[in-house]
Design a protein around this motif. Structure first.
Motif, PDB file in Angstrom:
ATOM      1  N   LEU A  75      71.902 -70.177 -40.369  1.00 47.85           N
ATOM      2  CA  LEU A  75      73.220 -70.307 -39.756  1.00 47.85           C
ATOM      3  C   LEU A  75      74.284 -69.666 -40.645  1.00 47.85           C
ATOM      4  CD1 LEU A  75      73.101 -74.055 -38.604  1.00 47.85           C
ATOM      5  CD2 LEU A  75      72.640 -72.030 -37.215  1.00 47.85           C
ATOM      6  N   VAL A  76      75.304 -69.122 -40.005  1.00 47.56           N
ATOM      7  CA  VAL A  76      76.422 -68.545 -40.736  1.00 47.56           C
ATOM      8  C   VAL A  76      77.691 -68.742 -39.920  1.00 47.56           C
ATOM      9  CG1 VAL A  76      76.133 -66.241 -39.723  1.00 47.56           C
ATOM     10  CG2 VAL A  76      77.238 -66.483 -41.969  1.00 47.56           C
ATOM     11  N   SER A  77      78.816 -68.965 -40.594  1.00 47.98           N
ATOM     12  CA  SER A  77      80.104 -69.081 -39.907  1.00 47.98           C
ATOM     13  C   SER A  77      80.795 -67.729 -39.886  1.00 47.98           C
ATOM     14  CB  SER A  77      81.009 -70.105 -40.614  1.00 47.98           C
ATOM     15  OG  SER A  77      80.483 -71.400 -40.493  1.00 47.98           O
ATOM     16  N   ALA A  78      81.553 -67.493 -38.828  1.00 44.32           N
ATOM     17  CA  ALA A  78      82.301 -66.247 -38.704  1.00 44.32           C
ATOM     18  C   ALA A  78      83.632 -66.528 -38.019  1.00 44.32           C
ATOM     19  CB  ALA A  78      81.502 -65.227 -37.889  1.00 44.32           C
ATOM     20  N   GLU A  79      84.634 -65.741 -38.335  1.00 48.01           N
ATOM     21  CA  GLU A  79      85.911 -65.884 -37.662  1.00 48.01           C
ATOM     22  C   GLU A  79      85.811 -65.301 -36.253  1.00 48.01           C
ATOM     23  OE1 GLU A  79      89.195 -64.439 -39.949  1.00 48.01           O
ATOM     24  OE2 GLU A  79      88.720 -65.718 -41.680  1.00 48.01           O
ATOM     25  N   LYS A  80      86.504 -65.923 -35.346  1.00 46.16           N
ATOM     26  CA  LYS A  80      86.404 -65.533 -33.934  1.00 46.16           C
ATOM     27  C   LYS A  80      86.842 -64.094 -33.683  1.00 46.16           C
ATOM     28  CE  LYS A  80      87.045 -70.169 -31.978  1.00 46.16           C
ATOM     29  NZ  LYS A  80      87.957 -71.046 -31.194  1.00 46.16           N
ATOM     30  N   SER A  81      87.627 -63.544 -34.572  1.00 39.49           N
ATOM     31  CA  SER A  81      88.126 -62.185 -34.356  1.00 39.49           C
ATOM     32  C   SER A  81      87.008 -61.146 -34.361  1.00 39.49           C
ATOM     33  CB  SER A  81      89.175 -61.831 -35.412  1.00 39.49           C
ATOM     34  OG  SER A  81      88.677 -62.059 -36.716  1.00 39.49           O
ATOM     35  N   ILE A  82      85.805 -61.493 -34.853  1.00 35.10           N
ATOM     36  CA  ILE A  82      84.698 -60.533 -34.811  1.00 35.10           C
ATOM     37  C   ILE A  82      84.282 -60.223 -33.373  1.00 35.10           C
ATOM     38  CG2 ILE A  82      83.823 -61.352 -37.037  1.00 35.10           C
ATOM     39  CD1 ILE A  82      81.418 -62.536 -35.389  1.00 35.10           C
ATOM     40  N   LEU A  83      84.704 -61.070 -32.430  1.00 33.73           N
ATOM     41  CA  LEU A  83      84.325 -60.872 -31.035  1.00 33.73           C
ATOM     42  C   LEU A  83      85.207 -59.846 -30.320  1.00 33.73           C
ATOM     43  CD1 LEU A  83      83.655 -64.600 -30.022  1.00 33.73           C
ATOM     44  CD2 LEU A  83      82.011 -62.884 -30.825  1.00 33.73           C
ATOM     45  N   LEU A  84      86.315 -59.467 -30.948  1.00 33.14           N
ATOM     46  CA  LEU A  84      87.206 -58.485 -30.329  1.00 33.14           C
ATOM     47  C   LEU A  84      86.495 -57.135 -30.204  1.00 33.14           C
ATOM     48  CD1 LEU A  84      90.579 -59.279 -32.162  1.00 33.14           C
ATOM     49  CD2 LEU A  84      90.015 -59.733 -29.772  1.00 33.14           C
ATOM     50  N   GLY A  85      86.517 -56.585 -29.013  1.00 32.27           N
ATOM     51  CA  GLY A  85      85.902 -55.284 -28.775  1.00 32.27           C
ATOM     52  C   GLY A  85      84.396 -55.280 -28.870  1.00 32.27           C
ATOM     53  N   THR A  86      83.804 -56.469 -28.791  1.00 37.44           N
ATOM     54  CA  THR A  86      82.352 -56.583 -28.922  1.00 37.44           C
ATOM     55  C   THR A  86      81.711 -56.939 -27.587  1.00 37.44           C
ATOM     56  OG1 THR A  86      82.596 -57.356 -31.199  1.00 37.44           O
ATOM     57  CG2 THR A  86      80.495 -57.806 -30.119  1.00 37.44           C
ATOM     58  N   ASP A  87      80.691 -56.194 -27.190  1.00 42.12           N
ATOM     59  CA  ASP A  87      79.953 -56.535 -25.982  1.00 42.12           C
ATOM     60  C   ASP A  87      79.097 -57.767 -26.244  1.00 42.12           C
ATOM     61  OD1 ASP A  87      81.001 -54.379 -24.580  1.00 42.12           O
ATOM     62  OD2 ASP A  87      79.407 -53.030 -25.276  1.00 42.12           O
ATOM     63  N   ARG A  88      78.658 -58.419 -25.177  1.00 38.84           N
ATOM     64  CA  ARG A  88      77.841 -59.610 -25.354  1.00 38.84           C
ATOM     65  C   ARG A  88      76.676 -59.598 -24.375  1.00 38.84           C
ATOM     66  NH1 ARG A  88      78.979 -64.105 -21.762  1.00 38.84           N
ATOM     67  NH2 ARG A  88      80.565 -63.537 -20.241  1.00 38.84           N
ATOM     68  N   ILE A  89      75.618 -60.263 -24.783  1.00 41.37           N
ATOM     69  CA  ILE A  89      74.468 -60.523 -23.921  1.00 41.37           C
ATOM     70  C   ILE A  89      74.361 -62.028 -23.786  1.00 41.37           C
ATOM     71  CG2 ILE A  89      71.955 -60.372 -23.689  1.00 41.37           C
ATOM     72  CD1 ILE A  89      72.042 -57.884 -25.432  1.00 41.37           C
TER      73      ILE A  89
END
Length: 288
Positions: free
Chosen positions: A125-139
């Motif tokens: 497990l790792v924590s990340a700031e939500k801003s990494i989702l900007l401009g990121t595609d998702r599955i």
């Protein structure tokens, strides 16, 4: 911890996270996992490559990571809840796939829409700031309501397992070894094991008592599917054979078994029992 981030950035992050859900896989350029380790006592190839002799963080690349944070927290204002938690995605092989899919390996939680052999590894497990989702595609690795619910339950269960007595490991060793040995076989026993939706256990009067009587429930999905697999008397005989491989030990005074299809199980039956965890019961305490 709070931080007065740029208002425009906050608005962008809050807008994009409204579309993300638990079980989504972000298509990051370089998915990574990180953990603390020391190069003087490495337990993984990654930590063995650490420079120097100090304690520190190591970073390993991953093919995929999946969001395990609850959806309600993903969509919360990032000024209050700035982070999401990601788990590494692993590919399992052999009998491990079926065992993990059936919930008998709680460390691994199925990602059916990413691949039948793909699982979230809750030990990575790792924590990340939500801003990494900007401009990121998702599955979406869990598309249906049923698979989302199962994924959420699996993540919760990985961290909420009951504290079972160590003597149970020894007592059920013969049974669990038989399950692992016969699970993938093309025999009536193998088919019966693969059909089971769950194997649940209960300790009477409780798991903390000085003397415990154990009941093991073998649970096909439905009565109809159980009947298609074997006649009731054949189920009875097979379960007697399975239970005969278990041996009372220490505080475990007796072990009994029965079969109970899920569509015949009451809510009380389910709540009063624990899932048989093959990881917990894989070896004797102390690593022997």
């Amino acid at each position: 911890m709070t931080f007065a981030a740029d208002v425009e950035l906050v608005n962008r992050v809050n807008a994009v996270t409204l579309d993300w859900r638990q079980g989504d896989v972000p298509q990051l350029t370089v998915p990574s996992l990180a953990w603390f380790a020391t190069s003087t006592m490495p337990l993984t190839p990654t930590s063995a490559r650490m420079p120097g002799n100090d304690f520190g963080a190591v970073v390993a690349k991953a093919k995929h990571v999946v969001i395990v944070t609850q959806t309600c927290d993903i969509v919360r204002d990032c000024r209050e809840y700035a982070h999401i938690t990601l788990a590494g995605v692993v590919t399992l092989t052999g009998n491990m796939v079926q065992e993990a899919s059936r919930g008998r390996r709680p460390r691994y939680v199925a990602l059916p829409d990413l691949g039948s052999d793909c699982f979230a590894d809750t030990s990575l497990l790792v924590s990340a700031e939500k801003s990494i989702l900007l401009g990121t595609d998702r599955i979406s690795a869990v598309e249906s309501d049923a698979s989302r619910r199962r994924f959420a339950e699996g993540i919760g269960r990985a961290f909420e397992r009951s504290a079972l007595p160590d003597d149970l490991v020894v007592a059920l060793n013969g049974l669990t070894q038989r399950i692992k040995q016969k699970y993938g076989k093309h025999s009536k026993e193998g088919r019966a094991l693969r059909l089971l939706e769950d194997i649940r256990i209960r300790g009477f009067p409780s798991w903390t008592a000085d003397e415990i009587d154990v009941r093991v429930l073998f649970c096909p999905p439905t009565q109809h599917e159980a009947d298609d697999c074997m006649a009731p008397e054949e189920w009875d005989d097979m379960i007697k054979e399975w239970i005969a491989r278990a041996t009372p030990h220490g505080v475990i005074r007796s072990i009994q078994g029965d079969w109970l299809p899920f569509d015949m199980m009451t809510a009380r039956d389910y709540l009063d029992t624990d899932c048989l965890d093959l990881e917990y019961l894989s070896s004797r305490p102390g690593g022997t």
